[in-house]
Design an enzyme around this catalytic site. Structure first.
Site, PDB file in Angstrom:
ATOM      1  N   ASN A 181     -13.453  -7.611 -12.473  1.00 35.62           N
ATOM      2  CA  ASN A 181     -12.140  -6.985 -12.722  1.00 35.62           C
ATOM      3  C   ASN A 181     -12.177  -5.486 -12.446  1.00 35.62           C
ATOM      4  OD1 ASN A 181     -12.028  -9.659 -14.020  1.00 35.62           O
ATOM      5  ND2 ASN A 181      -9.980  -8.932 -14.567  1.00 35.62           N
ATOM      6  N   TYR A 218      -5.856 -18.772  -5.191  1.00 39.71           N
ATOM      7  CA  TYR A 218      -6.368 -17.451  -4.805  1.00 39.71           C
ATOM      8  C   TYR A 218      -7.870 -17.536  -4.529  1.00 39.71           C
ATOM      9  CZ  TYR A 218      -8.187 -12.737  -5.423  1.00 39.71           C
ATOM     10  OH  TYR A 218      -8.889 -11.572  -5.272  1.00 39.71           O
ATOM     11  N   ALA A 257      -6.995  -6.453   2.963  1.00 39.94           N
ATOM     12  CA  ALA A 257      -5.606  -6.918   2.979  1.00 39.94           C
ATOM     13  C   ALA A 257      -5.513  -8.363   2.507  1.00 39.94           C
ATOM     14  CB  ALA A 257      -5.047  -6.800   4.401  1.00 39.94           C
ATOM     15  N   GLY A 299       0.824  -1.218   0.000  1.00 39.11           N
ATOM     16  CA  GLY A 299       0.000   0.000   0.000  1.00 39.11           C
ATOM     17  C   GLY A 299       0.852   1.259   0.000  1.00 39.11           C
ATOM     18  N   GLY A 302      -4.219 -20.746 -14.340  1.00 43.20           N
ATOM     19  CA  GLY A 302      -5.295 -20.338 -13.430  1.00 43.20           C
ATOM     20  C   GLY A 302      -6.314 -19.389 -14.025  1.00 43.20           C
ATOM     21  N   ASP A 353       0.160  -5.637  10.741  1.00 43.94           N
ATOM     22  CA  ASP A 353      -0.182  -6.758   9.871  1.00 43.94           C
ATOM     23  C   ASP A 353      -1.482  -7.429  10.346  1.00 43.94           C
ATOM     24  OD1 ASP A 353       1.811  -8.373   7.824  1.00 43.94           O
ATOM     25  OD2 ASP A 353       0.170  -9.574   8.656  1.00 43.94           O
TER      26      ASP A 353
HETATM   27  N1  UDP Z   1      -3.725 -10.533 -19.392  1.00 45.89           N
HETATM   28  C1  UDP Z   1      -2.957 -10.562 -20.557  1.00 45.89           C
HETATM   29  N2  UDP Z   1      -1.742  -9.965 -20.536  1.00 45.89           N
HETATM   30  C2  UDP Z   1      -1.226  -9.344 -19.439  1.00 45.89           C
HETATM   31  C3  UDP Z   1      -2.030  -9.326 -18.257  1.00 45.89           C
HETATM   32  C4  UDP Z   1      -3.275  -9.931 -18.272  1.00 45.89           C
HETATM   33  O1  UDP Z   1      -3.365 -11.115 -21.575  1.00 45.89           O
HETATM   34  O2  UDP Z   1      -0.099  -8.847 -19.501  1.00 45.89           O
HETATM   35  C5  UDP Z   1      -5.057 -11.174 -19.409  1.00 45.89           C
HETATM   36  C6  UDP Z   1      -5.210 -12.275 -18.352  1.00 45.89           C
HETATM   37  O3  UDP Z   1      -4.731 -13.489 -18.846  1.00 45.89           O
HETATM   38  C7  UDP Z   1      -6.725 -12.251 -18.143  1.00 45.89           C
HETATM   39  C8  UDP Z   1      -7.104 -10.784 -18.366  1.00 45.89           C
HETATM   40  O4  UDP Z   1      -6.006 -10.206 -19.064  1.00 45.89           O
HETATM   41  O5  UDP Z   1      -7.360 -13.018 -19.127  1.00 45.89           O
HETATM   42  C9  UDP Z   1      -7.298 -10.022 -17.073  1.00 45.89           C
HETATM   43  O6  UDP Z   1      -6.186 -10.295 -16.230  1.00 45.89           O
HETATM   44  P1  UDP Z   1      -5.907  -9.487 -14.901  1.00 45.89           P
HETATM   45  O7  UDP Z   1      -4.613  -9.988 -14.342  1.00 45.89           O
HETATM   46  O8  UDP Z   1      -6.014  -8.019 -15.169  1.00 45.89           O
HETATM   47  O9  UDP Z   1      -7.122  -9.848 -13.945  1.00 45.89           O
HETATM   48  P2  UDP Z   1      -7.707 -11.265 -13.441  1.00 45.89           P
HETATM   49  O10 UDP Z   1      -8.789 -11.630 -14.424  1.00 45.89           O
HETATM   50  O11 UDP Z   1      -6.592 -12.250 -13.361  1.00 45.89           O
HETATM   51  O12 UDP Z   1      -8.273 -10.933 -12.107  1.00 45.89           O
END
Ligand code: UDP
Length: 325
Positions: free
Chosen positions: A168, A139, A72, A36, A281, A49
């Site tokens: 997102n 996660y 957090a 942060g 993932g 923490d």
């Molecule tokens: N993504 C991508 N290139 C990057 C970062 C993310 O293609 O450099 C893709 C990622 O695989 C997902 C989408 O963008 O399909 C959104 O990813 P982000 O990490 O923003 O959020 P998440 O969906 O993992 O929470």
């Protein structure tokens, strides 16, 4: 209402601090500042923490806290696949520590930052809150475990909870003075915007062989200020013994390629792309139904358009190319 925000110095937390204050409540931030930024804050800050139960009890008692909003956490789905222990320790075990500290100090209301990742690969989109909970990365599992704990604590102790399942989160406060600053950055929109900022030469698309119209993953992008407003509504709606779960998204999906195209429109930059392999993932498609939050919390979004979300993100990043540094 006096509200303790764990992780309140982070990206989402700092926007919620602003929303809490705007609604006439008193925000108090509890953050270890590992990620942060104290610079972002218009609130008292306790540097500690969430795994420190004693520090939590002092913070809750001395500040006569009425409600907690718990941000957090570690948040990277891809990283969690390789380092599950860190995620379960920091997100699940620390979540339990917080619940125990609240029980011991008789603080009975909590808004929990959950995630669309609890759904895994949803069979149907838009996703309703009663869709199957089958996370496909640690996660999502680490957050779902906490949701289960909330049910048990509500039943056993009459504590009240709202879990907000974020889709997102993107954008920045329209005022342009607070925004996203992660190190390293892993989220799509800020990474894409690093290209017109001259910080990277191209954006890598993580896979274009998904079962979607253009082969890239589809996500539902929600403006951080709209998301923040939902926390204030949620905190105000909590009743003893209740557990409510709400999706927070715009109900519209955009592919990675569509997001990049929107960034091109907003910035006027060509933004070269490279096609890479899939990231571990990642589900193909996550789109929310937020009808329940709208119906029950009276939540309304102010900035539902992706172009507006990217415009506000771009305002922040172009005026603060080094973030808060
Ligand atoms: N993504 C991508 N290139 C990057 C970062 C993310 O293609 O450099 C893709 C990622 O695989 C997902 C989408 O963008 O399909 C959104 O990813 P982000 O990490 O923003 O959020 P998440 O969906 O993992 O929470």
């Amino acid at each position: 209402m006096k509200v303790l925000l764990t992780g309140g110095a982070g990206y989402i937390g700092s926007h919620v601090v602003r929303a809490v204050r705007g609604a006439g409540h008193t925000p108090i931030v509890y953050d270890n500042l590992s990620k942060g930024h104290a610079e972002s804050l218009e609130a008292d800050l306790i540097v500690a923490d969430v795994s420190d139960g004693a520090a939590l009890r002092v913070a809750l008692e001395e500040n006569e806290i009425d409600a907690v909003i718990h941000f957090a956490a570690f948040i990277e789905a891809g990283e969690s696949v390789g380092e599950p222990g860190r995620y379960f320790r920091n997100n699940t075990v620390a979540g339990l520590t917080l619940l125990e500290a609240m029980r011991e100090t008789n603080v009975k209301r909590l808004v929990f930052s959950s995630t669309a990742a609890v759904y895994g690969q949803p069979p149907v989109v838009p996703i309703e809150e009663d869709s199957p909970l089958v996370p496909i990365n640690p996660y999502g599992s680490s957050k779902l475990c906490v949701e289960y704990m909330l049910r048990a604590y509500a039943q056993a102790y009459g504590m009240g909870f709202v879990a907000l399942r974020y889709f997102n989160v993107a954008g920045a406060d329209p005022a342009g003075d607070i925004g996203e600053d992660h190190t390293p950055e892993t989220h799509l929109i800020p990474l894409v915007l690093q290209v017109p900022l001259g910080k990277r030469e191209h954006i890598t698309i993580f896979g274009q062989d998904y079962d979607t119209p253009d082969g890239t993953c589809i996500r539902d992008y929600i403006h951080v200020s709209d998301l923040a407003d939902a926390h204030v509504l949620a905190a105000g709606a909590i009743e003893p013994g209740m557990v409510k779960v709400y999706n927070l998204g715009n109900g519209e999906g955009f592919s990675v390629k569509q997001v990049i195209e929107t960034c091109r429109t907003v910035t006027g930059h060509s933004i070269p792309v490279v096609i890479g392999s899939r990231r571990a993932g990642d589900p193909a498609r996550l789109v929310a139904s937020s009808a329940r939050a709208m119906r029950e919390l009276g939540w309304r979004t102010k900035f539902p358009r992706l172009e507006e979300i990217v415009t506000h993100a771009w305002r922040w990043h172009s005026n603060h190319p080094s973030g808060y540094a």
